[in-house]
Design an enzyme around this catalytic site. Structure first.
Site, short mmCIF file in Angstrom:
data_model
loop_
_atom_site.label_atom_id
_atom_site.label_comp_id
_atom_site.label_asym_id
_atom_site.label_seq_id
_atom_site.Cartn_x
_atom_site.Cartn_y
_atom_site.Cartn_z
N LYS A 148 113.64 59.49 65.93
CA LYS A 148 113.78 60.91 66.28
C LYS A 148 114.93 61.10 67.27
CE LYS A 148 108.97 61.93 65.26
NZ LYS A 148 107.59 62.04 65.74
N ASP B 62 106.73 70.54 67.49
CA ASP B 62 105.84 69.94 66.49
C ASP B 62 104.99 71.02 65.81
OD1 ASP B 62 106.08 67.24 65.96
OD2 ASP B 62 104.91 66.62 67.71
N GLN C 103 104.45 62.03 71.39
CA GLN C 103 104.12 61.24 70.20
C GLN C 103 102.62 60.93 70.16
OE1 GLN C 103 106.36 60.40 67.71
NE2 GLN C 103 104.60 59.61 66.61
#
Ligand code: NDP
Length: 288
Positions: free
Chosen positions: A53, A120, A97
């Site tokens: 990412k 997200d 994460q």
């Protein structure tokens, strides 16, 4: 019949180029889009994901910060760090994460991220906005799947879509996006009776269960579009999806491979969400 292979690597590259162009425009206006990625603990798969990412951000000209903390980081320390990032004007997106170590309440962590920086799309406010048809951030994986369907000119209006898997991060938001596009959607879970009956009636099947190869060719209607979200490590150590690729490819009209399908799209859509957050922040600062 042998299905077309939907190339996620190629489509993701096009999307990343577009993000890079938008990032360059914003940078000339004095706003460098910024993403903060937080990893707690040493989970090897998570380490690979966050590195990918961050690398994708750098390549597209975004500013990215990777913060890695030990597995025994306290929840309070993590929440406090998120609050600091919430008020850091150089950071437009914050990603923690998952999974987090067991002593940390993931729900609490996600709710602490500012909904305006929740790239997200997992914050309950963003889930609610998606559900009511006015999304701010679409969760990256389902958003990527929608882009893949769009790139294949799949007609969604009136289509029968079956989603196998009902998680908050994939299955449920996937259903919302498909339904908003006019599809008739069924979400299946581990208690679904006669799963094959459902999948055999579908024009579009999206599989996100974490169960390698569980959807097989005999469960698919000839010509259907099959999207495999799963990422699993097979007995041979190789990556594989939740779909039995060999048998499904013989029946489907189109299919996504693993690797090289949905995975690269998820990262591309994270960049899209970050650039959108930065563009919104820039517009807001101009109107002040
Ligand atoms: P979860 O474990 O959170 O959810 C799995 C879902 O699948 C649950 O709803 C579960 O049902 C359902 N399920 C499990 N077994 C069956 C079965 N036999 N029949 C029907 N439904 C079943 O998984 P995630 O959604 O987080 O992830 C799913 C997969 O997608 C994983 O392989 C993951 O690695 C991958 N993934 C890939 C991403 C990418 O970028 N490509 C991004 C995110 C995830 P129930 O609700 O009843 O428990």
């Amino acid at each position: 019949m042998t299905g077309r292979v939907i190339d996620g690597v190629k489509l993701a590259a096009t999307i990343r180029e577009d993000v890079a162009a938008r990032a360059a425009v914003l940078t000339t206006k004095g706003v460098k889009p910024g993403l903060a990625v937080i990893l707690v603990g040493q989970d090897p798969a998570s380490q690979v994901y966050v590195r990918n990412k961050v690398a994708a951000c750098e390549k597209a000209g975004l500013h990215s910060v990777l913060e890695q903390y030990p597995a025994d980081m306290t929840q309070e320390a993590l929440l406090s760090r998120i609050e600091t990032l919430n008020s850091d004007h150089r950071i437009h997106g914050i990603l923690v994460q998952l999974p987090l170590p067991k002593h940390i309440d993931s729900h609490r962590v996600i709710e602490t991220i500012s909904a305006q920086k929740d790239v997200d799309g997992f914050h309950v406010s963003n889930a609610g906005l998606l559900m009511t048809g006015t999304p701010l951030f679409r969760p990256c994986t389902p958003y990527g799947v929608m882009k893949m369907l769009e790139s294949e000119d799949v007609v969604l209006r009136g289509a029968v879509a079956v989603i196998v898997g009902a998680s908050n991060i994939v299955g449920k938001p996937m259903a919302m996006l498909l339904q908003a596009a006019g599809a008739t959607v069924t979400i299946c879970n581990s208690k679904t009776r006669d799963l094959a009956w459902h999948t055999r009636h579908a024009d579009i099947v999206v599989v996100a269960t974490g169960k390698p190869g569980m959807v097989t060719g005999d469960m698919i209607k000839p010509g259907a579009i099959v999207i495999d979200v799963g990422i699993n490590r097979g007995a041979d150590g190789k990556l594989c999806g939740d779909v039995d690729y060999a048998s499904v490819k013989e029946v489907a009209g189109a299919i996504t491979p693993v690797p090289g399908g949905v995975g690269p799209m998820t990262i591309a859509m994270l960049l899209v969400n970050t650039i959108e957050a930065a563009e919104r922040a820039q517009l807001l600062s101009r109107s002040r």
